[in-house]
Scaffold this active site. Structure first.
Site, mmCIF file in Angstrom:
data_model
loop_
_atom_site.group_PDB
_atom_site.id
_atom_site.type_symbol
_atom_site.label_atom_id
_atom_site.label_comp_id
_atom_site.label_asym_id
_atom_site.label_seq_id
_atom_site.Cartn_x
_atom_site.Cartn_y
_atom_site.Cartn_z
ATOM 1 N N ASP A 93 0.859 -1.188 0.000
ATOM 2 C CA ASP A 93 0.000 0.000 0.000
ATOM 3 C C ASP A 93 0.894 1.235 0.000
ATOM 4 O O ASP A 93 1.785 1.371 0.841
ATOM 5 C CB ASP A 93 -0.903 -0.012 1.235
ATOM 6 C CG ASP A 93 -1.936 1.114 1.209
ATOM 7 O OD1 ASP A 93 -1.992 1.844 0.206
ATOM 8 O OD2 ASP A 93 -2.683 1.247 2.193
ATOM 9 N N TYR A 151 -1.933 10.049 -3.362
ATOM 10 C CA TYR A 151 -2.094 11.296 -4.120
ATOM 11 C C TYR A 151 -1.148 12.382 -3.606
ATOM 12 O O TYR A 151 -0.532 13.123 -4.379
ATOM 13 C CB TYR A 151 -3.539 11.804 -4.014
ATOM 14 C CG TYR A 151 -4.558 11.010 -4.798
ATOM 15 C CD1 TYR A 151 -4.211 9.844 -5.473
ATOM 16 C CD2 TYR A 151 -5.894 11.421 -4.868
ATOM 17 C CE1 TYR A 151 -5.144 9.113 -6.182
ATOM 18 C CE2 TYR A 151 -6.846 10.702 -5.574
ATOM 19 C CZ TYR A 151 -6.455 9.548 -6.228
ATOM 20 O OH TYR A 151 -7.389 8.837 -6.921
ATOM 21 N N ARG A 198 -2.083 15.381 8.750
ATOM 22 C CA ARG A 198 -2.793 14.465 9.651
ATOM 23 C C ARG A 198 -2.430 14.728 11.108
ATOM 24 O O ARG A 198 -3.241 14.497 12.007
ATOM 25 C CB ARG A 198 -2.482 13.016 9.265
ATOM 26 C CG ARG A 198 -3.001 12.637 7.881
ATOM 27 C CD ARG A 198 -2.728 11.192 7.535
ATOM 28 N NE ARG A 198 -3.022 10.921 6.132
ATOM 29 C CZ ARG A 198 -2.989 9.729 5.563
ATOM 30 N NH1 ARG A 198 -2.662 8.669 6.298
ATOM 31 N NH2 ARG A 198 -3.264 9.588 4.284
ATOM 32 N N ASP A 205 -3.463 2.521 -5.592
ATOM 33 C CA ASP A 205 -2.344 2.580 -4.647
ATOM 34 C C ASP A 205 -2.114 1.275 -3.890
ATOM 35 O O ASP A 205 -1.307 1.233 -2.960
ATOM 36 C CB ASP A 205 -2.571 3.709 -3.645
ATOM 37 C CG ASP A 205 -3.857 3.531 -2.846
ATOM 38 O OD1 ASP A 205 -4.753 2.821 -3.322
ATOM 39 O OD2 ASP A 205 -3.963 4.100 -1.745
ATOM 40 N N GLU A 206 -2.803 0.200 -4.256
ATOM 41 C CA GLU A 206 -2.635 -1.073 -3.553
ATOM 42 C C GLU A 206 -2.411 -2.211 -4.555
ATOM 43 O O GLU A 206 -2.991 -2.212 -5.649
ATOM 44 C CB GLU A 206 -3.866 -1.382 -2.693
ATOM 45 C CG GLU A 206 -4.130 -0.361 -1.601
ATOM 46 C CD GLU A 206 -5.339 -0.722 -0.771
ATOM 47 O OE1 GLU A 206 -5.399 -1.863 -0.289
ATOM 48 O OE2 GLU A 206 -6.233 0.141 -0.621
#
Length: 603
Positions: free
Chosen positions: A23, A28, A60, A115-116
């Site tokens: 992952d 982005y 975050r 993305d995985e």
């Protein structure tokens, strides 16, 4: 600490597979930070419409979360740097680069979003174990609840090797592409995915099979289990099955009352961390589409503008994909006051591949072609919406759903068909090896099947619908000695006889007429005698000493024995092959089914 002397057999199940789930951290945001390094040290949010779809870890730390409103994110982090992420082109390009890099390990790779990725490294692990001492193998990264009991199937050792491979893969992605990643390592896809984010960012976690049930019980909602959708979740919750622990404890018979037998077993297995689904190698996508969501649109002209903008972006994706679309789908999401949630409706139809033009190897669409596509799009829109009544849309989508590959040169469909035709004009089997092989010309009677191509590429784009009449005209191809090793490889010359060949046919007919005028005691007896002599020649070696001068002996010897035999009988006794002119009496009689009738037109 793990003890190799302690062993335990967990039932009859073995755990032979080694699965890695990769992952990309804040995908982005990382793409934007790689493109603009100045964004690395500031709180960054990727904005689509009025939503923050993702953010970097700096943001975050301030409390910015995924799917947060932009207004709320700015209140939480006033110095948040926003980048518009509605154009997915750069994100798709980065995703494809990562996927291509993962394929260098020669293992099955399955994409899961942009993305995985899942990677089945089972065979690679087995090869690694042949070259190392088992005692020297150690884990790389974190371990979920490290156990001191070794499984008898040897999965612990295999997962150790897989963890080392995961570390190598992540390091290579960073070194070559600059992306940090996290990874989950397990014996199945379910656990590998769920354990992956435990130590984000830029880290990895391994889970052993004996901890599967314990780990799954930590999930607060059944919705957290991949492959359990919204409707299934609602059904489970309606029967007071809310957490994964509830699902583990509910009897299988109860589940079978509300789901099919297979589905009930599947749900129970997932709750226990059991998953046998394979890693399927990802190919090209089955559909390429884009969507645009908004608060509400109620005017046809505005809908058309949004479809036009989507089409422009979609054509770029199709050009990069390289395949020719043959089906188009339109999707609308209607706002319905009677329903709590909006619902989608779709319509699709076939489109002509002639809309797409290949220029210098690139797929393009002219302005006229784009107008045709917009006409099709709006026609589908009119089928979905009753314009005599008010409508309110919150989303429009556009997608190409079926494709045909562009075949070129020796792999083209025309070349395939022409090479596989086994019928030859025996009178035209000339081995002109001193001339170079020329490309094939073709003409299609159906306008819909014609596609403008670059002549240097010799590309052929077959229509999805069979034309009523298609005439293929192939130029004469050169035959090398190797190519005539077997009749199946003989290249087709012209299927129609040319003027020289017709002269040879006339000569044969004249000779047969002269022979027929010569008195014979018993023609039938002579024919039988000639046929027996010919069969004798074939049995003795199949030579072509008595072949006509215009027949290439090398090609003749490459024909099957039965065909050689029939031709020799024809050449020795033309009257037996039905080549004499038909008299009025014999006009209506059935003609013998000889080989020559397929090559020489009867008049």
């Amino acid at each position: 600490m793990e003890s190799s002397s302690s062993t335990c057999n967990y039932g009859d199940n073995e755990h032979p597979r080694s699965i890695i789930h990769i992952d990309i951290d804040c995908f982005y945001a990382q793409v934007e930070m790689l493109r603009n390094p100045e964004l690395r040290t500031v709180p960054l949010g990727i904005q689509q419409k009025n939503i923050i779809v993702t953010s970097n870890y700096e943001a975050r730390n301030y409390g910015v979360q995924k799917c947060m409103l932009v207004s709320d994110a700015l209140k939480t982090c006033p110095n948040l740097k926003l980048v518009n992420g509605e154009d997915l082109h750069d994100y798709r390009a980065a995703s494809n680069k990562i996927f291509e890099l993962l394929q260098t390990w020669k293992c099955p790779v399955e994409k899961l979003g942009m993305d995985e990725n899942f990677i089945d490294v089972t065979k690679l692990v087995e090869e690694k174990l042949k070259c190392v001492h088992i005692e020297s193998v150690t884990h790389s990264g974190h371990i979920y609840n490290e156990s001191g009991i070794e499984c008898l199937c040897g999965c612990h050792t295999r997962l150790k090797v897989a963890s080392q491979l995961a570390n190598e893969i992540r390091q290579k992605i960073y070194d070559e592409l600059g992306f940090t990643t996290c990874a989950g390592i397990a014996h199945n896809k379910l656990l590998a995915k769920l354990v992956c984010p435990l130590h984000k960012p830029n880290n990895q976690t391994t889970i052993c099979p004996e901890h599967a049930t314990e780990f799954m019980s930590t999930l607060q909602s059944v919705r957290f289990i991949p492959s359990i959708g919204l409707k299934t979740t609602e059904t489970l919750i309606s029967h007071k099955i809310i957490s994964v622990t509830d699902l583990q404890q509910v009897p299988l018979d109860i589940l079978k009352k509300h789901f099919s037998s297979d589905m009930a077993v599947r749900l129970k297995n997932l709750s226990l961390g059991e998953d046998n689904t394979p890693v399927k190698q990802t190919g090209k996508p089955q559909s390429i589409g884009l969507e645009d969501s908004f608060k509400t649109v109620s005017v046809k002209s505005e809908v058309e503008d949004k479809f036009c903008a989507l089409l422009q972006r979609l054509l770029i994706l199709v050009r990069e994909d390289g395949r020719i679309p043959v089906s188009l789908r339109v999707t609308l999401r209607k706002k319905d006051a009677k329903r709590l949630s909006s619902h989608r409706e779709s319509r699709q139809c076939q489109i002509s591949p002639s809309i797409f033009i290949i220029t210098n190897g690139s797929l393009t669409v002219t302005n006229v072609g784009q107008q045709k596509l917009m006409t099709i799009i709006m026609r589908l829109f009119n089928k979905l919406i009753d314009l005599s009544k008010p409508f309110h849309l919150t989303l429009v989508g556009l997608a190409f759903t079926k494709f045909q590959e562009r075949m070129t040169g020796r792999s083209s469909i025309v070349n395939y068909l022409m090479n596989d035709i086994s019928v030859q004009s025996v009178l035209n089997l000339q081995n002109d090896c001193d001339t170079s092989a020329s490309s094939m010309d073709y003409s299609a009677a159906s306008p819909s099947s014609s596609t403008t191509t670059d002549l240097s590429d010799a590309e052929v784009e077959p229509s999805p619908k069979k034309p009523k009449k298609v005439t293929w005209i192939a130029k004469r191809r050169c035959l090398s000695k190797e190519e005539v090793a077997s009749p199946s490889k003989l290249k087709v010359g012209e299927l129609r006889l040319n003027s020289k060949e017709l002269e040879k046919v006339s000569e044969l007919r004249l000779n047969s007429r002269d022979r027929s005028l010569t008195p014979r005691a018993s023609p039938a007896k002579d024919n039988l005698s000639d046929a027996s002599d010919t069969m004798k020649d074939i049995a003795e070696g199949g030579n072509c000493d008595d072949c006509p001068s215009y027949v290439d002996k090398e090609v003749f010897n490459a024909l099957p024995d039965e065909m050689q035999q029939e031709l020799k009988v024809m050449w020795k006794n033309p009257t037996s092959s039905g080549m004499t002119r038909s008299s009025p009496r014999t006009m209506n009689k059935a003609k013998p089914n000889t080989l020559l009738k397929y090559f020489v037109p009867h008049k």
